[in-house]
Design a protein around this motif. Sequence first.
Motif, PDB file in Angstrom:
ATOM      1  N   ARG A 357       0.802  -1.060   0.095  1.00 34.94           N
ATOM      2  CA  ARG A 357       0.271  -0.087   0.395  1.00 34.94           C
ATOM      3  C   ARG A 357       0.942   1.490  -0.241  1.00 34.94           C
ATOM      4  O   ARG A 357       0.419   2.537  -0.526  1.00 34.94           O
ATOM      5  N   ASP A 358       1.972   1.295   0.325  1.00 34.34           N
ATOM      6  CA  ASP A 358       3.212   2.672   0.903  1.00 34.34           C
ATOM      7  C   ASP A 358       4.270   1.922   0.926  1.00 34.34           C
ATOM      8  O   ASP A 358       4.915   0.648   1.996  1.00 34.34           O
ATOM      9  N   VAL A 359       5.104   2.845   0.615  1.00 34.33           N
ATOM     10  CA  VAL A 359       6.644   2.513   1.028  1.00 34.33           C
ATOM     11  C   VAL A 359       7.389   3.733   0.950  1.00 34.33           C
ATOM     12  O   VAL A 359       7.319   5.061   0.449  1.00 34.33           O
ATOM     13  N   TRP A 360       8.357   4.137   2.444  1.00 33.42           N
ATOM     14  CA  TRP A 360       8.596   5.104   2.784  1.00 33.42           C
ATOM     15  C   TRP A 360      10.076   4.694   2.837  1.00 33.42           C
ATOM     16  O   TRP A 360      10.311   3.710   3.465  1.00 33.42           O
ATOM     17  N   LEU A 361      11.119   5.086   1.892  1.00 37.68           N
ATOM     18  CA  LEU A 361      12.255   5.196   2.357  1.00 37.68           C
ATOM     19  C   LEU A 361      12.673   6.526   3.247  1.00 37.68           C
ATOM     20  O   LEU A 361      13.077   8.202   2.471  1.00 37.68           O
ATOM     21  N   PRO A 362      13.077   7.055   4.127  1.00 42.30           N
ATOM     22  CA  PRO A 362      12.763   7.832   5.388  1.00 42.30           C
ATOM     23  C   PRO A 362      14.508   8.635   4.931  1.00 42.30           C
ATOM     24  O   PRO A 362      15.677   7.872   5.036  1.00 42.30           O
ATOM     25  N   PRO A 363      14.360  10.178   4.158  1.00 44.50           N
ATOM     26  CA  PRO A 363      15.204  11.105   3.974  1.00 44.50           C
ATOM     27  C   PRO A 363      16.496  10.646   4.507  1.00 44.50           C
ATOM     28  O   PRO A 363      17.500  10.843   4.489  1.00 44.50           O
ATOM     29  N   ALA A 364      16.495  10.656   6.491  1.00 43.22           N
ATOM     30  CA  ALA A 364      17.477  10.671   6.998  1.00 43.22           C
ATOM     31  C   ALA A 364      18.240   9.312   7.201  1.00 43.22           C
ATOM     32  O   ALA A 364      19.205   9.557   8.326  1.00 43.22           O
ATOM     33  N   ALA A 371      13.661   0.916   4.847  1.00 43.10           N
ATOM     34  CA  ALA A 371      12.690   0.956   4.015  1.00 43.10           C
ATOM     35  C   ALA A 371      11.671   0.578   5.518  1.00 43.10           C
ATOM     36  O   ALA A 371      11.482  -0.240   5.836  1.00 43.10           O
ATOM     37  N   VAL A 372      10.058   1.376   5.291  1.00 40.83           N
ATOM     38  CA  VAL A 372       9.307   1.235   6.540  1.00 40.83           C
ATOM     39  C   VAL A 372       7.816   0.768   4.451  1.00 40.83           C
ATOM     40  O   VAL A 372       7.227   1.510   3.892  1.00 40.83           O
ATOM     41  N   VAL A 373       7.760   0.125   4.968  1.00 41.88           N
ATOM     42  CA  VAL A 373       6.158  -0.519   4.194  1.00 41.88           C
ATOM     43  C   VAL A 373       4.578  -1.207   4.375  1.00 41.88           C
ATOM     44  O   VAL A 373       5.347  -2.545   5.398  1.00 41.88           O
ATOM     45  N   SER A 374       3.990  -0.757   3.725  1.00 39.85           N
ATOM     46  CA  SER A 374       2.597  -1.591   4.309  1.00 39.85           C
ATOM     47  C   SER A 374       1.946  -2.079   3.328  1.00 39.85           C
ATOM     48  O   SER A 374       2.377  -1.665   2.143  1.00 39.85           O
ATOM     49  N   ILE A 375       1.600  -3.018   4.383  1.00 33.81           N
ATOM     50  CA  ILE A 375       0.688  -3.740   3.252  1.00 33.81           C
ATOM     51  C   ILE A 375      -0.412  -4.611   3.925  1.00 33.81           C
ATOM     52  O   ILE A 375      -1.250  -4.071   4.633  1.00 33.81           O
ATOM     53  N   ASP A 376      -1.164  -4.330   2.860  1.00 33.32           N
ATOM     54  CA  ASP A 376      -2.605  -5.495   3.293  1.00 33.32           C
ATOM     55  C   ASP A 376      -2.743  -6.637   2.773  1.00 33.32           C
ATOM     56  O   ASP A 376      -2.633  -7.995   2.277  1.00 33.32           O
TER      57      ASP A 376
END
Length: 503
Positions: A357-364, A371-376
């Motif tokens: 559902r979303d993937v976030w690669l924190p710039p810091a 990587a933080v990944v949200s899934i169904d």
Amino acid sequence: MQRDLPVFPDLRSFLAWCEARGELLALPEPVPLRHRMAAVQLAALRAGGPVLRFDHAVGEGGARAGMPVVANLFGTRARVAAGLGLAPEAVTEFGAFLAALRSPAPVEGMRDALSRWPMLRAALSTRPKVLSRAPVQEEEAPDLTAIPVQTCWPGDAGPLVTWPVVVTRPHGSAPGDTARYNLGVYRAQVIGPDRLILRWLPHRGGAAHHRTWARAGEPMPVAIALGADPATLLAAALPLPETVSELTFSGVLRGTRTEIVPAREVPLMVPARAEIVVEGWVHPGETAPEGPFGDHTGYYNAVEPFPVMRVARITHRRDPLYLTTITGRPPDEPSVIGEVFNDLALPVIRAQIPEVRDVWLPPAAASYRIAVVSIDKRYPGQARRVMLALWGMLAQFSYTKMVIVVDDDIDARNWDDVAWALATRMDPSRDVTILENTPMDYLDFASPAPGLAGKLGIDATVKIGAETARDWGEVMAADPGDVAFAEALLARHRAAPPLRRAS
């Protein structure tokens, strides 16, 4: 897919657009190329500031540079999106368009075919247009000393070209076969008036092309475009598949065909509307120690041997601009670009891993280390499947050493939400996956060996089925009607005038 902004055929048109919006600041004061210019860039970027044009850059010995220096070009997410011809809110939609362009569904009838005309037009835009004369070849420079290259950090080995678009092709290809070209943004250390060190890591396209020429025992032609148009710059920075040429793909981003011209000295095609083009050769086995230089990790990299480019000719516009940037611990310009590329890549990731559902690669986290990944989530073990799929999807994800998987009720871009999921949905003895001896960035000093390290996957999802023998708790949530009542009540009081005291 419709572009929101005009086509920017060169750097100058993009700068004019920025200036019209009040997003370009001309600095007439003398600013040294050594350290001071970099400090000004970082201060502007961290304040969300404009593009900078240093009109009085000062080199060694106090000599004034012969051309202005442009910096902080993509210092905000909005300007990165503008470089793609988009408003910021249209980036994800454009990512979906690019995903469909890579793997289009079958056409169903004439109406469906007509609806795909934007895709067809984008595909046609990938065919470069060859010119016989070009602005970038109006004049020539005697050597590299004519270019105002900055030295960014106190511990840097010397001047470093930081926004070079390096153009290469494999051995055995024809100069006109641009579909096989690679454009990459690699560090280029100046070590003399006619010498550069090109730092390309083994997995990058330029290094792959270099190996083909070295096996043949022949010098490789190389061109470096400085001050290219936004689409070419961003295409060169995008993590495209190895089979896709950045030169041709830039036409999709730009919305019009890429204009190229034969280089004067080497058998290559180069961007016709760049500000400067440096032409030369990389000879087999010729290397020099590169670095140290401050990098995106926030550390200086180790000194290592990399190929030397012998400069044969430098062409430029009649009144050239030199484009530069600085790399360091985020936030820096590459990390801002990476945030936009994160959103651009999301539809491609979803096409390969549909439950994402979303993937976030924190710039810091150096933009890609975490990587933080949200899934169904629908079945046991699904979080581990997603981790492994992400690590194997693109070469760039092989450098992501930690993947945290959460449920889709968690905001993957909110550290408080992620911390709550880690604290309440993850057991260290059950939900941690560790891989050993996997590829890693050479610049990761935490790895036990250069280029080889472990991976950590954390399953912070609610456990279902065979994953647990316990009944899972129910997440607390207020009734939506109660929330609406509270918001309306407080809104009325915020809007009410203050009470007057009785006299």
